[in-house]
Design a protein around this motif. Structure first.
Motif, PDB file in Angstrom:
ATOM      1  N   LEU A 122      41.503  38.889  42.646  1.00  9.04           N
ATOM      2  CA  LEU A 122      41.464  38.569  41.408  1.00  9.04           C
ATOM      3  C   LEU A 122      40.408  39.841  40.848  1.00  9.04           C
ATOM      4  O   LEU A 122      41.184  40.541  40.147  1.00  9.04           O
ATOM      5  N   SER A 146      42.958  42.331  40.303  1.00 11.06           N
ATOM      6  CA  SER A 146      44.019  42.708  39.369  1.00 11.06           C
ATOM      7  C   SER A 146      43.586  42.952  38.028  1.00 11.06           C
ATOM      8  O   SER A 146      44.258  43.358  37.123  1.00 11.06           O
ATOM      9  N   VAL A 147      42.199  42.524  37.736  1.00 10.56           N
ATOM     10  CA  VAL A 147      41.866  42.956  36.556  1.00 10.56           C
ATOM     11  C   VAL A 147      41.615  44.864  36.355  1.00 10.56           C
ATOM     12  O   VAL A 147      41.503  45.301  35.787  1.00 10.56           O
ATOM     13  N   ALA A 162      44.262  37.189  35.387  1.00 12.01           N
ATOM     14  CA  ALA A 162      42.832  35.900  36.275  1.00 12.01           C
ATOM     15  C   ALA A 162      43.160  34.741  36.224  1.00 12.01           C
ATOM     16  O   ALA A 162      43.212  34.074  37.461  1.00 12.01           O
ATOM     17  N   LEU A 177      34.777  38.298  35.494  1.00 12.57           N
ATOM     18  CA  LEU A 177      35.946  39.131  35.373  1.00 12.57           C
ATOM     19  C   LEU A 177      36.286  40.149  34.034  1.00 12.57           C
ATOM     20  O   LEU A 177      36.348  41.497  34.013  1.00 12.57           O
ATOM     21  N   SER A 198      36.393  43.299  33.601  1.00 13.27           N
ATOM     22  CA  SER A 198      37.149  44.189  32.823  1.00 13.27           C
ATOM     23  C   SER A 198      37.021  45.382  31.720  1.00 13.27           C
ATOM     24  O   SER A 198      37.279  46.420  31.102  1.00 13.27           O
TER      25      SER A 198
END
Lengths: 324, 264
Positions: free
Chosen positions: B70, B73-74, B123, B149, B153
């Protein structure tokens, strides 16, 4: 008429290099005013200062009565800008680009939508409204940028080399739009260019070289000030006529690639005299009205058209340029 | 203030419109996480037993990795969005924004919010894949995870904006991606537990926003796990994670806005 742009003794230094060296001028409302000069003469630096993108080292500049240093936001509200390089978001559509501009300038949604229609209509892009800008040609992009610069109804439109890299036909079309918008929107246009033919479209031009204004007047009067006509004389083989011409007529002769070049007051009646007195020593005589090239040459001792495109410029406009 | 809000919205809208327009990005967005799951997760956990776990802790590597995926990817989406303002400056749109009568900090904030929105979309897809990693999520939990998240970010995008604002050209871009992004990721503890690492690494990881992000995500995901398992997984109290992360968002946000305002 009131001055929309007032510039007083503007100076800009980059380290030890003085890019703009005490420039002063005024632009009246509704005028098309051109800055003409070779690359690196200080045109872009001046336009950046006027657009609040660069702080001057010295001097003052006011746009619509607002100081560019002290009131940048007020100045920004009053100006529209078309940059030398593409500044559109090419993943978005024509309408989206204009819409975002309208939002940034705080226009009400209703006004934004109305202006989008009007502006796209004016630059003949109404049919391309929903098309992604990536698919546009160079000329279309430029037109869209002009439309965008006008979205918020500015008092002054700045065009930095608006036709660089465009073919002659497109260039002429861009000028049609500029003239039309001056008529329809009664806007003041400030532009820079290094194309002589283009400067002819301006009401007044300032010829700038090494950061200084060398002359400022209408294109017509600048040419008149040179006096008379330009004669290019090609001597017969082997003849060195330069000194002879100077001795006989007191002329200032410049040898050029095409032949011996000089200016006389009344060219049409001077030619028969030349032919009668020098006769066989002449191969050909060519007469023309002075151009801005001649003006520039006499002011700076250089021809502007000799300036080669800079490497960056060639790269920028190479047809094979890849986008990211 | 109205101008600032409008500016934030405009820049956010632009990011969003661009995102919707770029099909390859959407495909990549769905494809990339799947790839993590299939290759990183299944591959590694099938190839070797997860030896780092203390005896008695029943945890698969994929479960351990899930919060890390997770975060990864962020991280990638955010840093890329932040640094992409170099492109904007070089090839266009930013010039148009910089001459508009709007505050510069609002532009930076709009950019960060836009990037975070895109990152959260990505996400969300990963969260939908949670059963693949034998991670059980509830709706409230998903909300909390997305909130953490979002903070990650924001912090990372602002970091990207700050770096990009100080960079003159695009030449350093690749270097930044290699020498910043990968260390940020490895040091965060997303891939391997940071329990037995050398002191210098442990010191560095304290400066990595992602460390706290990953830690917070683990707190949430493994909230019901055995205390012994939890002690192995997390390093800081949950509240510390949130406070540090929020602090980093503020500091990096301030830096990003400041550097961005001062350019040109």
């Amino acid at each position: 008429m009131a001055s929309v742009i007032e510039v007083e003794n503007l100076v800009k230094d980059y380290g030890k290099v003085r890019a703009v060296d005490g420039v002063s001028f005024q632009v009246e409302e509704g005028e098309i005013f051109g800055f003409l000069g070779p690359n690196g003469a200080g045109k872009s630096t001046t336009i950046k200062i006027l657009c609040t993108l660069l702080k001057p080292t010295g001097g003052k500049a006011r746009i619509a009565g607002h100081d560019v240093e002290k009131e940048p936001d007020r100045v920004r509200r009053q100006i529209g800008i078309v940059f030398q390089d593409n500044s559109l978001d090419d993943r978005l559509t024509a309408a989206e680009n204009l819409y975002l501009h309208g939002l940034l300038y705080g226009l009400p949604r209703k006004v934004i939508n109305r202006r989008i229609e009007e502006m796209l209509e004016m630059v003949d892009l109404a049919a391309w409204k929903k098309e992604v800008v990536r698919n546009f040609s160079g000329g279309m992009r430029r037109r869209l940028e002009i439309a965008r610069g006008l979205m918020h109804s500015p008092q002054v439109l700045f065009l930095d080399e608006p036709t660089v890299g465009l073919d002659p036909q497109t260039r002429a079309a861009i000028w049609d739009y500029i003239h039309r918008l001056r008529r329809e929107e009664k806007i003041t246009v400030f532009m820079t260019t290094h194309y002589m033919e283009e400067a002819e479209n301006c009401d007044r031009i300032a010829i700038i070289d090494f950061g200084r204004i060398k002359a400022l007047d209408t294109p017509e009067r600048l040419k008149q000030q040179l006096g008379g006509d330009v004669i290019t004389l090609v001597p017969a083989d082997g003849a060195d006529l330069g000194p002879v011409l100077t001795e006989l007529y007191g002329l200032e002769v410049k040898p050029t690639g095409e032949g011996l070049c000089f200016r006389v007051k009344d060219g049409a009646s001077f030619i028969p005299r030349l032919a009668a007195e020098l006769g066989e020593r002449i191969k050909s005589i060519h007469l023309r009205r002075p151009t801005l090239d001649d003006v520039f040459l006499s002011l700076t001792g250089r021809a502007i058209r000799e300036e080669k495109a800079s490497a960056a410029e060639r790269l920028r406009y190479s047809p094979h340029r890849h986008r990211h | 203030m109205g101008t600032a809000i409008r500016t934030v919205y405009t820049i956010w809208l632009r990011e969003w419109l661009r995102f919707l327009r770029e099909r390859s990005r959407i495909i990549g967005m769905i494809g990339q996480p799947l790839l993590y799951f299939l290759i990183v997760g299944q591959g590694i956990s099938a190839a070797m037993a997860f030896r780092a776990a203390p005896p008695g802790v029943n945890l698969s590597y994929l479960q351990f990795m899930y919060p890390g995926i997770l975060a990864m990817s962020v991280l990638f989406t955010s840093i890329f969005s932040g640094i992409s303002i170099i492109w904007d400056r070089e090839f266009g749109f930013l010039k148009e924004v910089l001459v508009a009568p709007v505050p510069r900090w609002a532009i930076a904030l709009g950019k960060a919010l836009g990037a975070s929105t895109v990152a959260l979309c990505q996400a969300t897809i990963l969260l939908a894949l949670a059963p693949l990693a034998q991670v059980h999520l509830t709706l409230p939990l998903v909300g909390k995870l997305l909130a953490v998240l979002f903070l990650i970010s924001l912090a990372i995008t602002f970091m990207g904006v700050a770096i990009a604002s100080r960079m003159e050209t695009m030449e350093g871009f690749q270097m930044i991606m290699n020498f910043l992004v990968m260390p940020l990721y490895f040091l965060s503890g997303a891939m391997f537990p940071l329990a037995n690492v050398p002191a210098w690494m442990s010191a560095l990881m304290h400066f990595d926003p992602l460390t706290y992000g990953v830690d917070a995500l683990r707190h949430l995901i493994f909230a019901d796990a055995h205390p012994q398992v939890l002690a192995f997984l997390v390093h800081f109290p949950f509240i510390t994670d949130l406070l540090v992360l929020t602090g980093m968002v503020l500091v990096l946000g301030g830096m990003g806005s400041w550097f961005f305002s001062r350019q040109v």
